[in-house]
Design a protein around this motif. Structure first.
Motif, PDB file in Angstrom:
ATOM      1  N   VAL A  10       0.787  -1.222   0.000  1.00 37.33           N
ATOM      2  CA  VAL A  10       0.000   0.000   0.000  1.00 37.33           C
ATOM      3  C   VAL A  10       0.826   1.281   0.000  1.00 37.33           C
ATOM      4  O   VAL A  10       1.737   1.449   0.814  1.00 37.33           O
ATOM      5  CB  VAL A  10      -0.921   0.005   1.257  1.00 37.33           C
ATOM      6  N   ALA A  11       0.495   2.200  -0.931  1.00 37.73           N
ATOM      7  CA  ALA A  11       0.999   3.566  -0.875  1.00 37.73           C
ATOM      8  C   ALA A  11      -0.059   4.421  -0.172  1.00 37.73           C
ATOM      9  O   ALA A  11       0.158   4.926   0.915  1.00 37.73           O
ATOM     10  CB  ALA A  11       1.295   4.093  -2.261  1.00 37.73           C
ATOM     11  N   LYS A  42      -1.218  -6.004   5.591  1.00 33.37           N
ATOM     12  CA  LYS A  42      -0.698  -5.164   4.504  1.00 33.37           C
ATOM     13  C   LYS A  42       0.750  -4.722   4.782  1.00 33.37           C
ATOM     14  O   LYS A  42       1.186  -4.644   5.930  1.00 33.37           O
ATOM     15  CB  LYS A  42      -1.598  -3.954   4.293  1.00 33.37           C
ATOM     16  N   MET A  43       1.447  -4.462   3.661  1.00 32.64           N
ATOM     17  CA  MET A  43       2.832  -4.032   3.728  1.00 32.64           C
ATOM     18  C   MET A  43       2.915  -2.630   3.144  1.00 32.64           C
ATOM     19  O   MET A  43       2.163  -2.299   2.225  1.00 32.64           O
ATOM     20  CB  MET A  43       3.618  -4.945   2.781  1.00 32.64           C
ATOM     21  N   SER A  44       3.853  -1.818   3.642  1.00 35.63           N
ATOM     22  CA  SER A  44       4.018  -0.481   3.098  1.00 35.63           C
ATOM     23  C   SER A  44       4.809  -0.547   1.790  1.00 35.63           C
ATOM     24  O   SER A  44       5.719  -1.364   1.646  1.00 35.63           O
ATOM     25  CB  SER A  44       4.761   0.409   4.086  1.00 35.63           C
ATOM     26  N   ALA A  79       1.956 -20.153  -3.621  1.00 33.47           N
ATOM     27  CA  ALA A  79       1.975 -18.953  -4.462  1.00 33.47           C
ATOM     28  C   ALA A  79       1.716 -17.736  -3.598  1.00 33.47           C
ATOM     29  O   ALA A  79       1.107 -17.838  -2.526  1.00 33.47           O
ATOM     30  CB  ALA A  79       0.889 -19.053  -5.544  1.00 33.47           C
ATOM     31  N   ILE A  80       2.186 -16.576  -4.086  1.00 31.75           N
ATOM     32  CA  ILE A  80       1.875 -15.318  -3.393  1.00 31.75           C
ATOM     33  C   ILE A  80       1.499 -14.272  -4.433  1.00 31.75           C
ATOM     34  O   ILE A  80       2.111 -14.201  -5.505  1.00 31.75           O
ATOM     35  CB  ILE A  80       3.046 -14.839  -2.500  1.00 31.75           C
ATOM     36  N   LEU A  81       0.456 -13.491  -4.115  1.00 28.86           N
ATOM     37  CA  LEU A  81      -0.013 -12.440  -5.011  1.00 28.86           C
ATOM     38  C   LEU A  81      -0.023 -11.114  -4.254  1.00 28.86           C
ATOM     39  O   LEU A  81      -0.754 -10.972  -3.271  1.00 28.86           O
ATOM     40  CB  LEU A  81      -1.442 -12.763  -5.495  1.00 28.86           C
ATOM     41  N   GLY A  82       0.787 -10.162  -4.691  1.00 32.08           N
ATOM     42  CA  GLY A  82       0.765  -8.816  -4.138  1.00 32.08           C
ATOM     43  C   GLY A  82      -0.258  -7.981  -4.899  1.00 32.08           C
ATOM     44  O   GLY A  82      -0.405  -8.134  -6.112  1.00 32.08           O
ATOM     45  N   ILE A  83      -0.982  -7.130  -4.177  1.00 30.00           N
ATOM     46  CA  ILE A  83      -1.947  -6.222  -4.810  1.00 30.00           C
ATOM     47  C   ILE A  83      -1.577  -4.809  -4.385  1.00 30.00           C
ATOM     48  O   ILE A  83      -1.602  -4.492  -3.193  1.00 30.00           O
ATOM     49  CB  ILE A  83      -3.394  -6.530  -4.370  1.00 30.00           C
ATOM     50  N   THR A  84      -1.210  -3.976  -5.357  1.00 25.76           N
ATOM     51  CA  THR A  84      -0.747  -2.629  -5.004  1.00 25.76           C
ATOM     52  C   THR A  84      -1.560  -1.539  -5.692  1.00 25.76           C
ATOM     53  O   THR A  84      -2.196  -1.790  -6.730  1.00 25.76           O
ATOM     54  CB  THR A  84       0.762  -2.458  -5.326  1.00 25.76           C
ATOM     55  N   ASP A  85      -1.521  -0.354  -5.119  1.00 25.16           N
ATOM     56  CA  ASP A  85      -2.222   0.792  -5.714  1.00 25.16           C
ATOM     57  C   ASP A  85      -1.268   1.676  -6.527  1.00 25.16           C
ATOM     58  O   ASP A  85      -1.702   2.639  -7.136  1.00 25.16           O
ATOM     59  CB  ASP A  85      -2.934   1.632  -4.634  1.00 25.16           C
ATOM     60  N   VAL A  86       0.041   1.354  -6.551  1.00 22.47           N
ATOM     61  CA  VAL A  86       0.972   2.182  -7.335  1.00 22.47           C
ATOM     62  C   VAL A  86       1.020   1.702  -8.789  1.00 22.47           C
ATOM     63  O   VAL A  86       0.673   0.567  -9.101  1.00 22.47           O
ATOM     64  CB  VAL A  86       2.413   2.190  -6.744  1.00 22.47           C
ATOM     65  N   ASP A  87       1.471   2.593  -9.665  1.00 23.23           N
ATOM     66  CA  ASP A  87       1.574   2.312 -11.102  1.00 23.23           C
ATOM     67  C   ASP A  87       2.873   1.543 -11.368  1.00 23.23           C
ATOM     68  O   ASP A  87       3.927   1.910 -10.851  1.00 23.23           O
ATOM     69  CB  ASP A  87       1.576   3.654 -11.857  1.00 23.23           C
TER      70      ASP A  87
END
Ligand SMILES: [Zn+2]
Ligand SMILES: [Zn+2]
Length: 184
Positions: A10-11, A42-44, A79-87
């Motif tokens: 997360v940003a 969540k991770m920063s 498996a691991i899936l990251g979901i981010t809000d950055v471009d």
């Protein structure tokens, strides 16, 4: 934790209803292969600051995968899936919706260009639909699937959001057969 891990990176904000919808869909599909889904705290985005390109204002997609792969292997997940809000971007590409490594068994998707707001619209259901497709697509890569020529298959390559909106949420019969061999 032997299944699939989902981790928000997360940003500003990765919306809970989007994560919930992705997790529900992935869980109902991958349960037939005996894989559960666990949401990690969540991770920063700061942990990934090495991948930030100041000129582009984007993060280099590949820099997410080794860290995600490390978390996956520590937790002994498939498996691991990251979901981010950055471009996100990759060398030679203006942007990417997501990226995966079948070797690290790790994937990342960006909600940035899936948001209808990015194209001047507002539509929550559309964001959720696109997010599910991108998650299923990158997880398909994690489990060894390549791009599929069937434009309705979720493994079809999305050059633009139009391709994403055109394709379905599911793997075609051919892709499912391959998954059955890998995950049997
Ligand atoms: Zn792909
Ligand atoms: Zn297919």
């Amino acid at each position: 934790m032997a299944g699939i891990l989902v981790i928000p990176i997360v940003a500003k904000e990765v919306e809970r209803d989007v994560i919930r919808a992705i997790v529900d869909y992935v869980r109902q599909f991958y349960s037939k292969f005996g894989l559960g889904v666990t949401i990690l705290p969540k991770m920063s985005i700061r942990r990934f600051s090495a991948g930030y390109n100041e000129i582009r204002g984007q993060f280099l997609g590949r820099t997410f995968l080794p860290i995600l792969g490390m978390i996956r292997s520590e937790l002994r997940a498939k498996a691991i899936l990251g979901i981010t809000d950055v471009d996100l971007y990759e060398e030679g590409l203006n942007f990417i919706f997501g990226l995966a490594s079948p070797y690290l068994k790790a994937a990342i998707i960006s909600l940035y260009r899936l948001k209808p707001e990015f194209y001047g619209e507002r539509n929550r259901e559309l964001l959720i639909d696109r997010s599910i497709k991108e998650a299923m697509h990158e997880l398909g890569h994690v489990f060894g699937l390549d791009h599929c020529p069937n434009p309705k298959c979720v493994m079809h390559f999305s050059n633009s959001i139009i391709d994403t909106d055109f394709k379905g949420r599911d793997y075609c019969d051919k892709c499912i057969k391959k998954l059955e061999v890998t995950l049997g």
